[in-house]
Scaffold this motif. Sequence first.
Motif, PDB file in Angstrom:
ATOM      1  N   ALA A 164       0.823  -1.201   0.000  1.00  0.00           N
ATOM      2  CA  ALA A 164       0.000   0.000   0.000  1.00  0.00           C
ATOM      3  C   ALA A 164       0.862   1.259   0.000  1.00  0.00           C
ATOM      4  N   LEU A 165       2.006   1.193   0.679  1.00  0.00           N
ATOM      5  CA  LEU A 165       2.878   2.366   0.726  1.00  0.00           C
ATOM      6  C   LEU A 165       3.612   2.578  -0.588  1.00  0.00           C
ATOM      7  N   SER A 166       3.837   1.495  -1.345  1.00  0.00           N
ATOM      8  CA  SER A 166       4.791   1.542  -2.452  1.00  0.00           C
ATOM      9  C   SER A 166       4.543   2.691  -3.423  1.00  0.00           C
ATOM     10  N   THR A 221      -1.861   8.331   0.470  1.00  0.00           N
ATOM     11  CA  THR A 221      -1.217   7.284   1.261  1.00  0.00           C
ATOM     12  C   THR A 221      -2.126   6.804   2.376  1.00  0.00           C
ATOM     13  N   SER A 243      -2.664   0.716  -3.547  1.00  0.00           N
ATOM     14  CA  SER A 243      -1.745   1.819  -3.741  1.00  0.00           C
ATOM     15  C   SER A 243      -1.952   2.471  -5.097  1.00  0.00           C
ATOM     16  N   ALA A 252       1.719   4.874  -3.438  1.00  0.00           N
ATOM     17  CA  ALA A 252       1.033   6.030  -2.880  1.00  0.00           C
ATOM     18  C   ALA A 252       2.004   7.004  -2.227  1.00  0.00           C
ATOM     19  N   ALA A 307      -4.890   4.583   1.147  1.00  0.00           N
ATOM     20  CA  ALA A 307      -4.352   3.285   0.690  1.00  0.00           C
ATOM     21  C   ALA A 307      -3.991   2.410   1.881  1.00  0.00           C
TER      22      ALA A 307
END
Lengths: 447, 280
Positions: free
Chosen positions: B81-83, B173, B167, B85, B176
């Motif tokens: 999810a972080l990648s 962020t 993401s 966003a 996501a």
Amino acid sequence: MGTGVLAVLLTTLVAQAQPTSLLSERLAAVAPGDTIRVVGGIYPGPLRITKPVVLLGEQAPVIDGRGQGTVVIIEAPDVVLQGFVIRNSGRSLDRENAGIAVHADRVTIADNRIENVLFGIYLRQADSCRILRNTIEGDPTLDTPRRGDLIRLWYSNNALIQDNTTRYGRDVVIWFARGIVLRGNTIQFGRYGLHFMYSDSSRIERNRMLHNSVGAYLMYSTRLTFRRNLLAYNRHASAIGVGLKDMDEVTFEENVLVDNQIGIFIDNSPRAIDAQIRYLGNVVAYNDIGVQALQDAPRSIFRDNSLLENYEQVDLVGGGRFSEANGTFWERNYWSDYRGYDADRDGYGDVPYRAVALFDALTDRTPAFRLFAFSPAVQALELAARAFPVIRPEPKLIDVAPRMQPLLPEGIPAVPRRPRPVLALGGLALLLIGGLTIGSARLRRLR
Amino acid sequence: MTTTTVRATVSLLARKELHDALRNRWFVLYTVVFAVLALALSWIGLAGGQLYGLAGFGRTTASLINLIMLIVPLMGLTLGALSLALEREQGTLLYILAQPVVPGEVLLGKLLGLAIALTAALSIGFGLSGLLLAWRGSPIGLGAYLGLFGLTILLALLSLSLGILFSSALPRTATALGSALFAWLLLVFLGDLGLLGSALALRISVEQLFTFSLLNPLQVFKVAAILLLRSDLQVLGPAGQYAMHLYGWRLLPLSTSVLLLWTLIPLILAYLFFRRRGAL
């Protein structure tokens, strides 16, 4: 070396010197009570023993049934048959083809190796016999229901069955026999390790029943002592370690039940209104279900047992609870899931153990929910049940002062645990892969 | 564009992603927590198993499966999810997409980099507990151990691709990450609880219960893992017996393909979203 060769040569000579029919001729020639020594050789079966004689085999003489009928038939009392290899019986289940069939009293069968047979040793209306130190192997290529019983007692009282090993049979059957002592036997890879019915006043101790569908099924008998047996790895569809059906007056003591699907299965035992069953000092560990009772286990005392890491410790089929009014007592047992404390240091917990797992209560009623075993959701549910007593079910049993430490009976041989180098290599490889990947990435960043 | 340049681009992006992951505090925390807990659980599981040298598959050994089911999806989902966003919010994604690369390469690079990072983290945890298990003479064999590792990697990839989907589809962020956490909650807790509840209310049959439970990839993982460790499913009761009767050992390739499908489909969706949305 020289003597070895000589011995082999001699054996061959002796074997060649004896025509194959000699054994029955020698039997015909001796008087009752005589001893016949048989040194090596291969003799064709069937061999019929009709006089009380002692048959001593030296250097493992073979009696070969060549796949036909029963190999050795003993019809005279006081016969001793010792030190033979008996093999290749017929395969007919309805004729009950056996390695050794005994139809007379006080027969001793010792130190024989019985191989590739349908039934092994079959005692039919033969009292006071002794079956000692035999190794009996069935035919593993047959489906289990097509195999025979490797030891079978049928209306044969006061037998001593000691230190035998059986493999790849159907059951070891003891039916309609009184005063049986079954001691130190190893029963493996069968259907029922022990199939025990209508046999009162018996003693079953120090046996090992491993890798069967059912370790021991004890049924319709009274005054049984069942102690210090090891029942492990009995697994299959609806497999159990020990089942008790309609049993009365049983002392079930210091047995070890490990890694079975169900450790102890209790079905309508005790049956008689004045009978009791005592479960004392048993170790029930790593089973899917430790103790399972159908509906109830009245007039039963469970004391000093250690219930260790069974996925479900105690299962009461149909839900509900064990009641002291019916005479069920759980006292001083060790429970690996006990979360109490022992402030006065007397070895017993100060808070009662209550079997109140919410998931157990669910699966007792609906076994299909076992599908959710090991799910984090179930753990969350248990946590919630502990935190909010509103949804906590009634405890199915209460052990007022449970043990703080398991009580393990001594004298049961341990299986040594060896380190596993292959697994270590696998672990090391994974560790290296992980470490190197991270290490190299970090190094490159530093540069 | 030739295949060589595609490969070079993807590998460059993957390496960048790997660096970023290793710098990510969450990732380091997950790695340490997983390794420590796996070690502790293996230790406790075997301490009880010293009994006569006979050990089975007790509650404690089962908690190893539990640990994997709890932490690995959390790792994959949050990292995934972080990648995109995070980089989108920081503006670096715009910068990357301004280079001569196509969205597919960026996505593939991210996936590869994170997958390598996750595999490395899991192999450290598995390696340590494997050494411990070997030293104490556990009943788990090498085949089952490596099989469980493989299944865990599949689970990590699956949750990673789900995370990447969030993401790529969601603009911020926070949303996501929030959606990823909710997905984790759904997979780990709510899905099973919901099925348990509806099964109680609707009295559905064993067959239906088993089939419905396979909608949750975590249950698929669990069934395969237990089959690997135990070589049967008796422990799962009637539903387990039903599955064993119906599929037998075919359950293993079957569940592997289901897990792979769960990885591929979110990835394709993520690609479609990302191509449309780009750096915005």
